[in-house]
Motif scaffolding. Structure first.
Motif, PDB file in Angstrom:
ATOM      1  N   GLU A  98      10.054  -0.608  29.609  1.00  0.00           N
ATOM      2  CA  GLU A  98      10.363  -1.089  30.950  1.00  0.00           C
ATOM      3  C   GLU A  98       9.045  -1.288  31.699  1.00  0.00           C
ATOM      4  O   GLU A  98       8.230  -0.363  31.757  1.00  0.00           O
ATOM      5  N   VAL A  99       8.868  -2.468  32.250  1.00  0.00           N
ATOM      6  CA  VAL A  99       7.630  -2.779  32.975  1.00  0.00           C
ATOM      7  C   VAL A  99       7.980  -3.059  34.433  1.00  0.00           C
ATOM      8  O   VAL A  99       8.859  -3.879  34.718  1.00  0.00           O
ATOM      9  N   THR A 100       7.294  -2.368  35.325  1.00  0.00           N
ATOM     10  CA  THR A 100       7.588  -2.473  36.753  1.00  0.00           C
ATOM     11  C   THR A 100       6.330  -2.873  37.501  1.00  0.00           C
ATOM     12  O   THR A 100       5.248  -2.342  37.240  1.00  0.00           O
ATOM     13  N   GLN A 101       6.493  -3.784  38.436  1.00  0.00           N
ATOM     14  CA  GLN A 101       5.368  -4.189  39.271  1.00  0.00           C
ATOM     15  C   GLN A 101       5.737  -3.995  40.741  1.00  0.00           C
ATOM     16  O   GLN A 101       6.754  -4.496  41.212  1.00  0.00           O
ATOM     17  N   ALA A 107       2.980   3.527  23.945  1.00  0.00           N
ATOM     18  CA  ALA A 107       2.550   3.044  22.632  1.00  0.00           C
ATOM     19  C   ALA A 107       2.387   1.531  22.634  1.00  0.00           C
ATOM     20  O   ALA A 107       2.977   0.822  21.805  1.00  0.00           O
ATOM     21  N   ILE A 108       1.573   1.045  23.553  1.00  0.00           N
ATOM     22  CA  ILE A 108       1.372  -0.404  23.648  1.00  0.00           C
ATOM     23  C   ILE A 108       0.196  -0.818  22.774  1.00  0.00           C
ATOM     24  O   ILE A 108      -0.732  -0.037  22.541  1.00  0.00           O
ATOM     25  N   TYR A 109       0.257  -2.045  22.306  1.00  0.00           N
ATOM     26  CA  TYR A 109      -0.837  -2.597  21.509  1.00  0.00           C
ATOM     27  C   TYR A 109      -1.870  -3.260  22.409  1.00  0.00           C
ATOM     28  O   TYR A 109      -3.068  -3.175  22.189  1.00  0.00           O
ATOM     29  N   ASN A 110      -1.364  -3.967  23.431  1.00  0.00           N
ATOM     30  CA  ASN A 110      -2.251  -4.529  24.442  1.00  0.00           C
ATOM     31  C   ASN A 110      -1.475  -4.794  25.716  1.00  0.00           C
ATOM     32  O   ASN A 110      -0.238  -4.696  25.739  1.00  0.00           O
ATOM     33  N   LEU A 121       1.718 -11.529  37.026  1.00  0.00           N
ATOM     34  CA  LEU A 121       2.593 -10.806  36.103  1.00  0.00           C
ATOM     35  C   LEU A 121       1.774 -10.035  35.088  1.00  0.00           C
ATOM     36  O   LEU A 121       0.722 -10.502  34.643  1.00  0.00           O
ATOM     37  N   CYS A 122       2.279  -8.866  34.720  1.00  0.00           N
ATOM     38  CA  CYS A 122       1.678  -8.130  33.617  1.00  0.00           C
ATOM     39  C   CYS A 122       2.675  -8.097  32.467  1.00  0.00           C
ATOM     40  O   CYS A 122       3.891  -8.164  32.680  1.00  0.00           O
ATOM     41  N   ALA A 123       2.155  -8.021  31.261  1.00  0.00           N
ATOM     42  CA  ALA A 123       3.003  -7.994  30.069  1.00  0.00           C
ATOM     43  C   ALA A 123       2.426  -7.006  29.070  1.00  0.00           C
ATOM     44  O   ALA A 123       1.215  -6.982  28.831  1.00  0.00           O
ATOM     45  N   CYS A 124       3.301  -6.195  28.483  1.00  0.00           N
ATOM     46  CA  CYS A 124       2.902  -5.225  27.466  1.00  0.00           C
ATOM     47  C   CYS A 124       3.409  -5.689  26.110  1.00  0.00           C
ATOM     48  O   CYS A 124       4.511  -6.229  26.007  1.00  0.00           O
ATOM     49  N   GLU A 125       2.606  -5.436  25.099  1.00  0.00           N
ATOM     50  CA  GLU A 125       3.054  -5.694  23.734  1.00  0.00           C
ATOM     51  C   GLU A 125       3.266  -4.366  23.021  1.00  0.00           C
ATOM     52  O   GLU A 125       2.366  -3.524  22.956  1.00  0.00           O
ATOM     53  N   ASN A 126       4.475  -4.168  22.512  1.00  0.00           N
ATOM     54  CA  ASN A 126       4.817  -2.997  21.694  1.00  0.00           C
ATOM     55  C   ASN A 126       5.371  -3.513  20.375  1.00  0.00           C
ATOM     56  O   ASN A 126       6.422  -4.138  20.374  1.00  0.00           O
ATOM     57  N   PHE A 127       4.667  -3.269  19.287  1.00  0.00           N
ATOM     58  CA  PHE A 127       5.184  -3.598  17.958  1.00  0.00           C
ATOM     59  C   PHE A 127       5.713  -5.037  17.898  1.00  0.00           C
ATOM     60  O   PHE A 127       6.862  -5.286  17.524  1.00  0.00           O
ATOM     61  N   ASN A 128       4.878  -5.976  18.300  1.00  0.00           N
ATOM     62  CA  ASN A 128       5.211  -7.402  18.264  1.00  0.00           C
ATOM     63  C   ASN A 128       6.301  -7.802  19.253  1.00  0.00           C
ATOM     64  O   ASN A 128       6.808  -8.912  19.170  1.00  0.00           O
ATOM     65  N   LYS A 129       6.684  -6.921  20.123  1.00  0.00           N
ATOM     66  CA  LYS A 129       7.647  -7.272  21.174  1.00  0.00           C
ATOM     67  C   LYS A 129       6.913  -7.291  22.510  1.00  0.00           C
ATOM     68  O   LYS A 129       6.113  -6.407  22.788  1.00  0.00           O
TER      69      LYS A 129
END
Lengths: 113, 110
Positions: B3-6, B29-32, B89-97
């Motif tokens: 869940e990403v909140t801004q 556990a984010i990749y980037n 906007l920010c975006a997180c990558e977790n395991f290719n998602k």
């Protein structure tokens, strides 16, 4: 360097009709993404391709949405039949490889009436 | 599921002010993490990408930091200009998602 190209830019259809969107990624980019962005929300990933293979399509409503990336370059996203809740902007993005910087196209604004 | 909140959803500041935009995420556990800018009716423009092993990235007047342990990232904009008005906007990558926040709409007043 040309950016990500998408067409059409706008589309208005009636519910239950079909629609297709086209995306041409940046040359040499192996990874291609389709996102759905509903007004006031962040983009939601629908499908991710690595070359012409699907990496993730867990959020793609497969009963009505389909996507393909033939020859690992261009991609098309199809909706059949469309519902009112499909009204959104459909964004295509590409990256050199997975997990690197994503570059987005201008999007296709779909209105379903 | 990530869940990403801004917060805030919208921000209005006078020109010249330094400002901070916040992004929080539930799964560390984010990749980037990537920050984007979106102008009305346009696609997203990448601003900064921070790999999970990095603490911050800088580009011009922009500085983004990442604290995985606390599940936070901040985007610092120095000496804001009317041309900075956009949705960030920010975006997180977790395991290719990939998971996006809903964005912060910034208005910089002349």
């Amino acid at each position: 360097e040309a950016g990500v190209a998408q067409s059409p830019r706008y589309k208005i259809i009636e519910k239950r009709q079909s629609v297709a969107f086209w995306c041409n990624p940046i040359s040499g980019h192996a990874t291609l993404y389709w996102y759905q962005q509903i007004l006031g929300q962040g983009p939601k990933l629908l499908i991710q391709f690595q070359n012409n293979g699907v990496v993730d399509d867990s959020q793609l409503p497969k009963d009505r949405f389909s996507a393909e990336r033939l020859k690992g370059v261009d991609s098309t996203l199809k909706i059949q039949p469309a519902k009112l809740e499909d009204s959104a902007v459909y964004l295509c993005a590409s990256s050199l490889v997975a997990s690197t910087e994503q570059y987005f196209g201008p999007g296709t604004r779909l209105t379903v009436t | 599921k990530q869940e990403v909140t801004q917060i805030p959803a919208a921000l209005s500041v006078p020109e010249g002010e330094n400002l901070v935009l916040n992004c929080s995420f539930t799964d560390s556990a984010i990749y980037n993490l990537q920050w984007f800018r979106q102008d009305p009716g346009k696609g997203l423009t990448s601003l900064l990408l921070i790999q999970s092993s990095q603490r911050e990235q800088t580009s011009g007047r922009l500085n983004a930091s990442l604290d995985k342990s606390s599940g936070r990232s901040t985007l610092y904009i120095a000496a804001s200009q009317p041309g900075d008005s956009a949705t960030y906007l920010c975006a997180c990558e977790n395991f290719n998602k990939f998971y996006f926040g809903s964005g912060t709409k910034l208005n910089v007043k002349p």
